[in-house]
Design an enzyme around this catalytic site. Structure first.
Site, mmCIF file in Angstrom:
data_model
loop_
_atom_site.group_PDB
_atom_site.id
_atom_site.type_symbol
_atom_site.label_atom_id
_atom_site.label_comp_id
_atom_site.label_asym_id
_atom_site.label_seq_id
_atom_site.Cartn_x
_atom_site.Cartn_y
_atom_site.Cartn_z
ATOM 1 N N ASP A 16 0.860 -1.178 0.000
ATOM 2 C CA ASP A 16 0.000 0.000 0.000
ATOM 3 C C ASP A 16 0.899 1.232 0.000
ATOM 4 O O ASP A 16 2.128 1.136 0.098
ATOM 5 C CB ASP A 16 -0.948 -0.011 1.197
ATOM 6 C CG ASP A 16 -2.238 0.745 0.915
ATOM 7 O OD1 ASP A 16 -2.235 1.641 0.051
ATOM 8 O OD2 ASP A 16 -3.258 0.442 1.554
ATOM 9 N N TRP A 17 0.302 2.398 -0.109
ATOM 10 C CA TRP A 17 1.035 3.655 -0.295
ATOM 11 C C TRP A 17 2.096 3.828 0.811
ATOM 12 O O TRP A 17 1.774 4.030 1.983
ATOM 13 C CB TRP A 17 0.051 4.816 -0.269
ATOM 14 C CG TRP A 17 0.622 6.143 -0.621
ATOM 15 C CD1 TRP A 17 1.426 6.919 0.169
ATOM 16 C CD2 TRP A 17 0.424 6.874 -1.836
ATOM 17 N NE1 TRP A 17 1.750 8.080 -0.482
ATOM 18 C CE2 TRP A 17 1.140 8.087 -1.716
ATOM 19 C CE3 TRP A 17 -0.283 6.631 -3.012
ATOM 20 C CZ2 TRP A 17 1.160 9.053 -2.731
ATOM 21 C CZ3 TRP A 17 -0.262 7.591 -4.012
ATOM 22 C CH2 TRP A 17 0.449 8.777 -3.875
#
Length: 748
Positions: free
Chosen positions: A281-282
């Site tokens: 994820d980011w």
């Protein structure tokens, strides 16, 4: 005439030929991957593992693509730019490896469908698949070939903002909806230009963050992971062939998901046979430092790679540190090669080596009539009727003047809900617009917001709203949450109506006019008081582009509500977590216990009824999982099991008679639950195992049939083995999780 043996041999040969053909295709694909890999430098391999945010383009980024230091991008602004970037990657870089362009396409691209939690309320995998197919078509026309959806986190805490992006609290419903969405995004052939790669997220247990606070920690045991949180992901990989998977932000039991090699290798790769891409994820690779699991960027890169995260989203730890880690002997190049193989496999499967470019001359399908109609149907099926006192809905022809009140009646932007990056409020049809357009000739609509937006605390416009309400035959009050109040990073400690909305409903209820409350929100809200003050309540979630026309037709009876709650509604936030399928306990509550106001003064210390409940909240939720009314009524009877004793290799046939006993044609979601009476570990009080949407005319009866494989009763037992345990079971069928018919059966 051909003998029966001829046909058996014929189909056997066809089967063997198809297996051989698939094997040959896979070998050809792997050969292509190895050919590309053999020509790549280490730096170019690391580049494939590097994902860049395309919002901030620069000459430096163009040069990075040209030199092979970028493998994928997200948030690229236009198809023209996509083609420009692909041209650099494909024709100007040494490797000629195309980019994958990604975007958060969560519940629609341009044509916005209801938020995923709303789609789950439809209990209709078919409409979910259609919605994802439409989103894929619209997004791919803009050069997007990868989405970070569906989110299949089991979500039992309405304080967590991302519950809006989930399919609710139930494992079975979540896996059915997730599989449908993946099939819609990816289609039968991922290489078709109209398909996009899906991403199963978030791996794992992100929906169980402590206190409902986003990015928080979780402490879920492996048995709970296996029984509750992992099954949707396994189904996504094994059944839907989901192309990619995203790790979650949270650490579970102290181990960040992006550094959990047991889950990413042993479970995902070895047990399930996943050969797709794992993406962080980011910046979740870099955030392992903040968690305290990694010392610095280099350590984060090492642990992320070793855990099996193929692509790092935006934080560049891989690009900056892998070469040094290999030279220091802390990483082996084989690990990098394996990650790049997964990435190249995705790009070949997407057909990007053959056709990386977007057809700029192709007419867009966004907002086409068929797309809008599908979005309208999805919205209609998502609405849940929570109350309908004296059957005041649908609106009768005796109603001539209707007051439309509230901040959400004409809130085009907020109606789209969270994760609506590409939706356009100018194309969104609101309830106010639709009611006037569709029914304005028969009914006079008078409108006053009352308050300007959902958080507005001013009561200055109440008097005007009350004056209009007194002039009307009925009041429609639209309340809820702005889109920004739910979604990622938007957790709430209190999930009541914000601003002066409750006061507005209370004031309108005192006018003596029938009040219909319509709630647009991204989560369950604690609205017990507001329900008591309303004659009817419709829960609309955030319904998307076509919410207005769908609401108008539901209110006037052209469509009939059929949605059911995919998540339990608490009375008070203090009841959270509250969900229907909790484990059995030694002292379950009964309705005979003493409540707060019943305790006598100076009472002697005691344990009262010695059971598990809140003195001040009672025993029940506000609304149970699976609950939802209709304009008609349904009667269940004659529940029959094909046998009462069977083995785990057999199927149980279940039939029940469903009768429409009301005045309207309607659709009922028939729900089948089972309960394991005892097991090697404590078992849930019940679990959803199947459901069907059944449409009936007034007076019509249908025998609804389910086939329940006993293998579906398997769970991870005291030895952490997946088994069907022998013993007694209850089987339940009904219109929600609480009002059911019950029969017993036994597994040998």
């Amino acid at each position: 005439m051909k003998s029966p043996h001829f046909f058996i041999y014929f189909f056997l040969l066809l089967f063997l030929f198809s297996i051989k053909s698939i094997s040959a295709q896979e070998n050809e694909l792997e050969n292509k991957i190895e050919k590309v890999l053999s020509k790549m430098t280490l730096r170019e391999k690391i580049g494939q593992m590097n994902q860049i945010n395309g919002r901030n383009l620069s000459d430096q980024l163009y040069e990075q693509i040209r030199s092979g230091e970028v493998g994928s991008m997200l948030n690229v602004g236009s198809p023209e730019l996509v083609n420009q970037l692909q041209k650099i990657a494909r024709e100007e870089s040494k490797t000629g490896i195309p980019l994958v362009i990604a975007r958060d396409v969560i519940h629609g691209f341009k044509t916005m469908f209801p938020i995923p939690l709303g789609q789950a309320a439809s209990f209709d995998p078919d409409i979910v698949e259609i919605g994802a197919k439409i989103a894929a078509k619209e997004a791919s026309e803009r050069g997007i070939r990868w989405t970070f959806a569906p989110m299949m986190d089991i979500s039992r805490d309405a304080r967590w903002g991302r519950i809006a992006e989930s399919f609710g609290e139930d494992t079975y419903l979540t896996q059915m909806m997730a599989v449908a969405m993946i099939k819609g995004f990816q289609g039968k052939d991922l290489s078709k230009p109209s398909s996009i790669a899906a991403s199963a997220k978030h791996f794992i247990a992100y929906g169980a963050v402590e206190g409902g606070r986003d990015y928080n920690t979780t402490n879920i045991t492996e048995r709970q992971l296996r029984n509750i949180y992992l099954p949707p992901f396994e189904k996504a990989i094994r059944e839907a062939n989901c192309a990619t998977l995203m790790t979650s932000f949270n650490a579970n039991d102290g181990i960040p998901a992006s550094g959990n090699d047991y889950l990413l290798k042993n479970v995902l790769r070895e047990e399930w046979g996943f050969d797709g891409v794992v993406v962080s994820d980011w910046a979740s690779i870099k955030e392992m430092i903040q968690i305290g699991f990694c010392e610095d960027n280099k350590d984060a890169a090492r642990k992320g790679v070793l855990a099996g995260v193929d692509i790092e989203m935006v934080s560049s730890c891989y690009l900056e540190n892998i070469e040094a880690l290999i030279s220091e002997g802390k990483l082996q190049q084989k690990v990098i090669d394996d990650a790049v193989r997964n990435i190249l496999r995705l790009k070949f499967r997407l057909g990007l080596f053959t056709n990386p470019y977007t057809d700029l001359n192709k007419k867009t399908s966004s907002y086409s009539e068929s797309h809008l109609q599908a979005a309208k149907q999805a919205a209609e099926e998502s609405f849940v009727l929570l109350k309908n006192k004296n059957n005041i809905l649908p609106i009768s022809n005796k109603v001539k003047t209707i007051a439309i009140i509230g901040p959400m009646a004409d809130a085009a932007h907020d109606q789209m809900g969270t994760w609506s990056f590409d939706g356009e409020k100018e194309m969104t049809q609101t309830p106010l617009q639709a009611l006037r357009k569709q029914y304005g000739k028969e009914v006079k609509f008078i409108y006053e917001q009352g308050i300007a937006y959902s958080r507005d605390t001013s009561t200055a416009r109440f008097s005007k709203a009350i004056t209009l309400a007194k002039q009307a035959d009925m009041v429609l009050v639209f309340v809820g949450e702005e889109a920004i109040l739910s979604g990622e990073a938007h957790s709430l400690a209190q999930i009541n109506l914000k601003g002066a909305q409750s006061e507005l409903i209370a004031a309108l209820s005192k006018t003596g006019k029938p009040v219909v409350t319509l709630v647009m929100a991204g989560r369950p809200l604690t609205i017990a008081k507001e329900i008591d003050q309303s004659d009817a309540v419709l829960y609309l979630w955030h319904p998307g582009t076509m919410g207005g026309p769908a609401i108008a037709d539901i209110l006037f009876g052209k469509s009939v509500p059929s949605g059911k709650l995919p998540v339990t509604f608490p009375k008070y936030v203090g009841q959270i977590p509250v969900y229907y399928n909790h484990d059995k306990i030694g002292r379950p509550a009964t309705k005979k216990e003493t409540l707060l106001q019943e305790i006598p003064l100076e009472a002697k210390q005691s344990s009262l009824g010695t059971s598990s409940y809140y003195l001040d909240a009672g025993f029940d939720a506000l609304f149970d999982f699976g609950y939802g009314l209709s304009y008609t009524t349904f009667e269940y009877s004659n529940l029959v099991l094909s046998t009462v004793t069977l083995s785990e290799s057999e199927d149980l046939t279940v039939t029940v008679d469903l009768k429409n006993t009301g005045r309207y044609q309607g659709t009922e979601v028939v729900q089948l639950y089972t309960a394991d009476i005892f097991g090697s570990t404590a078992r849930p009080i019940k679990e959803l195992k199947d459901f069907k949407r059944i449409s009936l005319k007034p007076g019509e009866t249908q025998k609804v049939r389910f086939i329940l494989p006993i293998s579906k009763l398997a769970f991870w037992d005291i030895n952490n083995k997946k088994v069907v345990e022998a013993g007694q079971f209850n089987l339940m069928v009904g219109g929600n999780s609480q009002e059911v018919l019950i029969k017993e059966f036994k597994v040998l």
